[in-house]
Motif scaffolding. Structure first.
Motif, PDB file in Angstrom:
ATOM      1  N   LYS A  11      37.160  48.426  43.720  1.00  0.00           N
ATOM      2  CA  LYS A  11      37.841  47.189  43.578  1.00  0.00           C
ATOM      3  C   LYS A  11      38.111  46.856  44.844  1.00  0.00           C
ATOM      4  O   LYS A  11      38.410  45.600  45.018  1.00  0.00           O
ATOM      5  CB  LYS A  11      38.995  47.303  42.576  1.00  0.00           C
ATOM      6  CG  LYS A  11      38.743  47.369  41.345  1.00  0.00           C
ATOM      7  CD  LYS A  11      40.073  47.771  40.474  1.00  0.00           C
ATOM      8  CE  LYS A  11      39.688  48.106  38.856  1.00  0.00           C
ATOM      9  NZ  LYS A  11      41.011  48.321  38.281  1.00  0.00           N
ATOM     10  N   SER A  12      38.400  47.811  45.877  1.00  0.00           N
ATOM     11  CA  SER A  12      38.828  47.454  47.105  1.00  0.00           C
ATOM     12  C   SER A  12      37.679  47.372  48.088  1.00  0.00           C
ATOM     13  O   SER A  12      38.115  46.630  49.427  1.00  0.00           O
ATOM     14  CB  SER A  12      39.706  48.759  47.908  1.00  0.00           C
ATOM     15  OG  SER A  12      39.094  49.868  47.992  1.00  0.00           O
ATOM     16  N   GLY A  52      38.234  39.760  40.325  1.00  0.00           N
ATOM     17  CA  GLY A  52      38.423  40.524  39.257  1.00  0.00           C
ATOM     18  C   GLY A  52      40.029  40.784  39.418  1.00  0.00           C
ATOM     19  O   GLY A  52      40.503  40.959  38.121  1.00  0.00           O
ATOM     20  N   GLU A  53      40.844  41.022  40.366  1.00  0.00           N
ATOM     21  CA  GLU A  53      42.123  41.010  40.196  1.00  0.00           C
ATOM     22  C   GLU A  53      42.803  39.971  39.815  1.00  0.00           C
ATOM     23  O   GLU A  53      43.842  39.869  38.964  1.00  0.00           O
ATOM     24  CB  GLU A  53      42.716  41.750  41.448  1.00  0.00           C
ATOM     25  CG  GLU A  53      41.969  42.986  42.084  1.00  0.00           C
ATOM     26  CD  GLU A  53      42.798  44.336  40.995  1.00  0.00           C
ATOM     27  OE1 GLU A  53      43.530  43.830  40.107  1.00  0.00           O
ATOM     28  OE2 GLU A  53      42.459  45.353  41.338  1.00  0.00           O
ATOM     29  N   GLN A  54      42.352  38.802  40.628  1.00  0.00           N
ATOM     30  CA  GLN A  54      43.013  37.595  40.307  1.00  0.00           C
ATOM     31  C   GLN A  54      42.836  36.939  38.938  1.00  0.00           C
ATOM     32  O   GLN A  54      43.815  36.484  38.052  1.00  0.00           O
ATOM     33  CB  GLN A  54      42.607  36.517  41.136  1.00  0.00           C
ATOM     34  CG  GLN A  54      43.257  34.941  40.942  1.00  0.00           C
ATOM     35  CD  GLN A  54      42.356  34.176  41.951  1.00  0.00           C
ATOM     36  OE1 GLN A  54      41.477  34.657  42.633  1.00  0.00           O
ATOM     37  NE2 GLN A  54      42.472  32.822  41.611  1.00  0.00           N
ATOM     38  N   ALA A  56      41.754  38.921  36.258  1.00  0.00           N
ATOM     39  CA  ALA A  56      41.605  40.128  35.175  1.00  0.00           C
ATOM     40  C   ALA A  56      40.434  40.484  34.496  1.00  0.00           C
ATOM     41  O   ALA A  56      40.149  41.057  33.576  1.00  0.00           O
ATOM     42  CB  ALA A  56      42.678  39.828  34.011  1.00  0.00           C
ATOM     43  N   TRP A  58      38.437  42.748  35.647  1.00  0.00           N
ATOM     44  CA  TRP A  58      38.459  44.270  35.609  1.00  0.00           C
ATOM     45  C   TRP A  58      38.810  44.712  34.502  1.00  0.00           C
ATOM     46  O   TRP A  58      38.725  45.954  34.128  1.00  0.00           O
ATOM     47  CB  TRP A  58      39.099  44.858  36.892  1.00  0.00           C
ATOM     48  CG  TRP A  58      38.387  44.788  38.281  1.00  0.00           C
ATOM     49  CD1 TRP A  58      39.142  44.140  39.235  1.00  0.00           C
ATOM     50  CD2 TRP A  58      37.140  44.901  38.696  1.00  0.00           C
ATOM     51  NE1 TRP A  58      38.362  43.992  40.224  1.00  0.00           N
ATOM     52  CE2 TRP A  58      37.120  44.277  39.982  1.00  0.00           C
ATOM     53  CE3 TRP A  58      36.213  45.407  38.095  1.00  0.00           C
ATOM     54  CZ2 TRP A  58      36.103  44.552  40.687  1.00  0.00           C
ATOM     55  CZ3 TRP A  58      35.074  45.385  38.783  1.00  0.00           C
ATOM     56  CH2 TRP A  58      35.031  45.029  40.232  1.00  0.00           C
ATOM     57  N   ASN A  59      39.838  43.957  33.685  1.00  0.00           N
ATOM     58  CA  ASN A  59      40.613  44.662  32.591  1.00  0.00           C
ATOM     59  C   ASN A  59      39.734  44.506  31.330  1.00  0.00           C
ATOM     60  O   ASN A  59      40.272  45.282  30.250  1.00  0.00           O
ATOM     61  CB  ASN A  59      41.832  43.599  32.221  1.00  0.00           C
ATOM     62  CG  ASN A  59      42.694  43.743  33.393  1.00  0.00           C
ATOM     63  OD1 ASN A  59      42.646  44.350  34.383  1.00  0.00           O
ATOM     64  ND2 ASN A  59      43.737  42.796  33.341  1.00  0.00           N
ATOM     65  N   GLY A  66      40.756  53.295  41.057  1.00  0.00           N
ATOM     66  CA  GLY A  66      40.436  52.344  41.686  1.00  0.00           C
ATOM     67  C   GLY A  66      39.143  51.759  41.719  1.00  0.00           C
ATOM     68  O   GLY A  66      38.680  50.842  42.430  1.00  0.00           O
ATOM     69  N   GLY A  68      36.071  50.050  39.162  1.00  0.00           N
ATOM     70  CA  GLY A  68      35.863  48.895  38.126  1.00  0.00           C
ATOM     71  C   GLY A  68      34.365  48.837  37.668  1.00  0.00           C
ATOM     72  O   GLY A  68      33.570  49.182  38.180  1.00  0.00           O
TER      73      GLY A  68
END
Length: 359
Positions: A11-12, A52-54, A56, A58-59, A66, A68
């Protein structure tokens, strides 16, 4: 006991990937096990990872540490079932991870579809939790499965953008600018606009190396390289739909048209590594377009049958054209999936490539 092979992305650092094996355990009452046959991988899926984080993404198919799993669209077979409404051997189409298997919990089952009612998926839009049962799916055509996986999600986004902007009378604009005109979503919007809004001028913006390809599609009234945006008539009221996610390009469009840019729509991020947008750009503030919200809004307005009929009519005209735009490339195995992902992430894939993968 089933062992799933999973393609994982950091993810990073989206350049970092690995294969992992996950013990899915035994099914509990109500669950089914999907064996994933094949899925499409496009620049749209790269967008899922970028935001993905913004947003969601990845959820949907969570992992730990860490890493996804990028969501994709594709086909699967029910390998095992402990749900009385779903039989083993049945085939479905829907939202899947880049994996070999997935456990879902069907609910709200009808002849043509069901929802995954797993608790972790309920906060997300229902559009992504819906699985089509192919035996009773009017949109299913066995000869066009690869094209459906490649284009249907992108077509739906483009269909919704066209419907939204048309209902707003294109905010008074005369021209529709589309960045990343060689992308599959860009092609889709151009085709839908050509069919449903022939009065709006369609201008495709693309890299210099793709101009010839995009012109050959016959979808755009004009095709312009990014470095020639300044040659467009800034006095023409225009709207821009940005599929590229390149802040420098979008800033140039805003500053060139300024007050004559009537609406700025952010959709994708095919140029994922150049997303920065200047703080002092001219014209309207760019607005993110989230397709699932528009699906819900149009369904509420037209009713499920009315919405399905309108989409179905547009899709029937679209898919006949789309077959000629890409060459389907079938690849299998973890190494092939990794190589294909790296090619798309780097932006080195040909616009004619339509990747259909399996693990």
């Amino acid at each position: 006991m089933t062992i799933s092979t999973d393609f994982l992305v950091s993810k990073s650092d989206l350049n970092q990937t690995r294969l992992a094996e996950t013990d899915l355990g035994e099914l509990v009452e109500g669950e089914i096990l999907l064996e994933i046959e094949k899925f499409a991988l496009t620049a749209n899926n790269i967008t899922y990872a970028v935001v993905g984080e913004q947003m969601a993404y990845w959820n949907f198919f969570p992992t730990e540490g860490g890493w996804g799993r990028i969501p994709v669209w594709g086909f699967a077979t029910v390998a095992a079932s402990r749900n009385p409404d779903i039989a083993e051997g049945e085939r479905v189409y829907g939202y899947l991870p880049m994996s070999s298997h997935l456990v879902v919990q069907p609910g709200k089952v009808t002849d043509g579809a069901f929802l995954d009612m797993a608790a972790h998926r309920q906060p997300m839009n229902r559009v992504y939790n819906n699985y089509r049962r192919l035996a009773a799916d009017p949109a299913h055509n066995p000869d066009l499965e690869e094209y459906r996986a490649l284009f249907e999600p992108l077509f739906m986004t483009s269909f919704l953008i066209e419907a939204f902007t048309r209902r707003q009378d294109y905010f008074g604009a005369k021209s529709l600018l589309m960045t990343s005109a060689s992308s599959k979503t860009g092609m889709a919007l151009a085709q839908v606009a050509k069919a449903r809004s022939p009065e709006i001028e369609r201008i495709g913006l693309t890299s210099a190396g793709n101009v010839e390809f995009v012109e050959g599609l016959g979808l755009y009234d004009r095709v312009v390289a990014y470095d020639a945006v300044g040659d467009l008539d800034a006095a023409t009221p225009s709207v821009v739909v940005d599929f590229a996610g390149n802040g420098q390009t979008l800033s140039a469009i805003h500053n060139h048209f300024a007050g004559n840019l009537k609406y700025s729509c952010l959709v994708g991020a095919t140029h994922w590594d150049a997303r920065g947008l200047a703080d002092d750009i001219a014209g309207p503030a760019p607005i993110l377009f989230f397709a699932p919200d528009h699906v819900v809004a149009m369904t509420d307005e037209l009713g499920p049958d009315g919405f399905a009929a309108e989409v179905g009519k547009a899709w029937a005209g679209f898919i006949g054209d789309a077959k000629g735009w890409v060459d389907v490339i079938r690849r299998e195995g973890g190494d092939a999936v990794g190589e294909t992902y790296a090619t798309l992430l780097s932006g080195k894939a040909s616009p004619r490539d339509g990747f259909i993968l399996s693990l």
